[in-house]
Design an enzyme around this catalytic site. Structure first.
Site, PDB file in Angstrom:
ATOM      1  N   GLU A  83       1.317   3.649   2.125  1.00 24.20           N
ATOM      2  CA  GLU A  83       2.075   3.915   3.340  1.00 24.20           C
ATOM      3  C   GLU A  83       3.368   3.096   3.382  1.00 24.20           C
ATOM      4  O   GLU A  83       4.401   3.575   3.842  1.00 24.20           O
ATOM      5  CB  GLU A  83       1.225   3.593   4.573  1.00 24.20           C
ATOM      6  N   ARG A 117     -12.622   2.076 -20.349  1.00 26.39           N
ATOM      7  CA  ARG A 117     -12.561   0.625 -20.160  1.00 26.39           C
ATOM      8  C   ARG A 117     -11.453   0.252 -19.188  1.00 26.39           C
ATOM      9  O   ARG A 117     -11.624  -0.611 -18.326  1.00 26.39           O
ATOM     10  CB  ARG A 117     -12.306  -0.072 -21.505  1.00 26.39           C
ATOM     11  N   SER A 162     -22.516   0.933 -39.049  1.00 22.68           N
ATOM     12  CA  SER A 162     -22.281   1.915 -37.988  1.00 22.68           C
ATOM     13  C   SER A 162     -20.821   2.322 -37.842  1.00 22.68           C
ATOM     14  O   SER A 162     -20.516   3.267 -37.114  1.00 22.68           O
ATOM     15  CB  SER A 162     -22.759   1.365 -36.642  1.00 22.68           C
ATOM     16  N   HIS A 180       0.833  -1.199   0.000  1.00 18.48           N
ATOM     17  CA  HIS A 180       0.000   0.000   0.000  1.00 18.48           C
ATOM     18  C   HIS A 180       0.871   1.255   0.000  1.00 18.48           C
ATOM     19  O   HIS A 180       2.092   1.191   0.158  1.00 18.48           O
ATOM     20  CB  HIS A 180      -0.929  -0.016   1.212  1.00 18.48           C
ATOM     21  N   ALA A 198     -22.983   6.099 -28.148  1.00 14.13           N
ATOM     22  CA  ALA A 198     -22.422   6.956 -29.190  1.00 14.13           C
ATOM     23  C   ALA A 198     -23.441   7.085 -30.307  1.00 14.13           C
ATOM     24  O   ALA A 198     -24.094   6.108 -30.688  1.00 14.13           O
ATOM     25  CB  ALA A 198     -21.119   6.369 -29.724  1.00 14.13           C
ATOM     26  N   CYS A 217      -5.403   1.202   6.695  1.00 16.00           N
ATOM     27  CA  CYS A 217      -6.169  -0.010   6.991  1.00 16.00           C
ATOM     28  C   CYS A 217      -5.709  -0.628   8.319  1.00 16.00           C
ATOM     29  O   CYS A 217      -4.572  -0.440   8.758  1.00 16.00           O
ATOM     30  CB  CYS A 217      -6.042  -1.028   5.855  1.00 16.00           C
TER      31      CYS A 217
END
Length: 373
Positions: free
Chosen positions: A56, A188, A172, A54, A158, A79
């Site tokens: 820290e 994404r 399309s 993490h 879209a 945590c």
């Protein structure tokens, strides 16, 4: 506690550090940490990947023995529980820091004030609430799931300027610009799962994965290809139409299918979610969303699908945010519509939106909006 200008400056630094994990930490939150002693930064770090150290820990390693007597600025409460890594509150105690200032208390039930309590019990001064709004903006999906048990759902659409997604004959590609498609790749990459339908996958032979080479250049520069994770691709396949030769199964990333019955097809052998259908014989979408979050530990679902699923998601109040790309094209009255919303008889039945952002992406307009409940 009254925060000083230095406190604000150091927390802003920690927030910038936290952003380094925006594409890599899911389902964990983005967290940054700065250690300060005698007005000087002696250590800094960010959480970069789930299961790895993490923020820290990185900061403490950089500071070494000098961490004793320092002040730690952390964007989220340290945590207090053992997971894939030891508790950060314990690490700060063992390092001998004298004060910990966090931007906000962690709403995760496993933490939720226990980290600060552990620090206080060890004689370490603590404070929270510094730049809390900025810290919350780092982790909207994590916070929503911790606070409501519901994942954050973004629906991408879209269309042309006259609201069409395809010509009458179904053609399309491509309505939007290259820049808009790169922008979609960015969204994404931030998500934990991409939700779509077998109809969309089959019609477009869509892979629905993150393509590093199609990401904006700024992201490619900051993240090597191997650093970016592939979100889980979840496909609603009620009639078991998916076949193993589709590009979906030929590209990197895990795929899960959803139907009301188990299928023995090759396409569905690896991962399958069983969900019930309603009176209309369609999958109950609220159950689908809940199961995705629970069974795959997903905070953020990105939805890419056609007009029918988009309308069903909106009508079921399952969409937290709309991302709409409008291209500078006119495709005619016989083109396919953006949403299959039918049966509205009065203006009071129309879906009201709260538009929170409008900007140009290439030649296209990107609208970010929330649905007014």
């Amino acid at each position: 506690m009254k925060f000083t200008s230095q406190d604000h400056q150091m927390m802003q630094k920690a927030i910038l550090l936290a952003k380094q994990g925006i594409y890599t930490t899911a389902p964990n939150p983005n967290v940054g940490c700065v250690l300060v002693k005698d007005g000087q930064i002696i250590g800094e770090g960010a959480h970069l990947k789930a299961g790895e150290p993490h923020a820290e820990v990185h900061a403490l390693r950089q500071a070494g023995e000098n961490a004793k007597g320092s002040t730690a600025y952390v964007t989220l409460e340290p945590c207090s529980h053992y997971g894939r890594t030891p508790p950060c509150a314990e690490g700060l105690i063992n390092a001998g820091v004298s004060k910990v200032i966090c931007a906000m208390v962690d709403p995760n039930p496993q933490v939720a004030g226990r980290g600060l309590a552990m620090l206080n019990a060890a004689g370490i001064e603590t404070a929270s609430g510094l730049l809390e709004a900025d810290s919350r903006a780092l982790n909207p999906s994590f916070l929503q799931r911790m606070e409501t048990k519901k994942p954050f759902v973004q629906l991408k659409m879209a269309a042309s300027l006259d609201g069409k997604t395809a010509l009458e004959n179904g053609v399309s590609q491509w309505i939007t610009s290259k820049e808009a498609r790169q922008d979609v790749q960015r969204y994404r990459a931030q998500s934990g799962a991409i939700l779509s339908t077998s109809k969309t996958v089959i019609e477009d032979n869509a892979s629905l994965n993150v393509r590093w080479e199609d990401l904006p250049a700024s992201i490619q520069k900051s993240y090597p290809k191997e650093a970016l994770r592939q979100p889980l691709r979840i496909i609603l396949d009620r009639q078991h139409q998916l076949t193993p030769e589709l590009k979906l199964f030929m590209t990197e990333g895990e795929v899960a299918t959803v139907s009301s019955q188990f299928s023995h097809s090759v396409a569905a052998q690896e991962n399958h979610l069983h969900c019930n259908v309603g009176d209309d014989e369609q999958l109950i979408l609220s159950e689908v969303i809940d199961k995705i979050a629970q069974e795959y530990n997903v905070n953020h679902i990105w939805v890419e699908a056609g007009a029918t699923l988009a309308a069903s998601m909106i009508k079921a109040n399952l969409v937290d945010e709309l991302i709409i790309y409008l291209a500078p094209k006119l495709m005619g009255a016989d083109g396919r519509s953006l949403l299959n919303l039918v049966g509205l008889k009065a203006m009071s039945e129309a879906i009201d939106l709260d538009i929170t952002d409008v900007r140009m992406v290439g030649k296209d307009i990107r609208i970010t909006a929330k649905i007014v409940r």
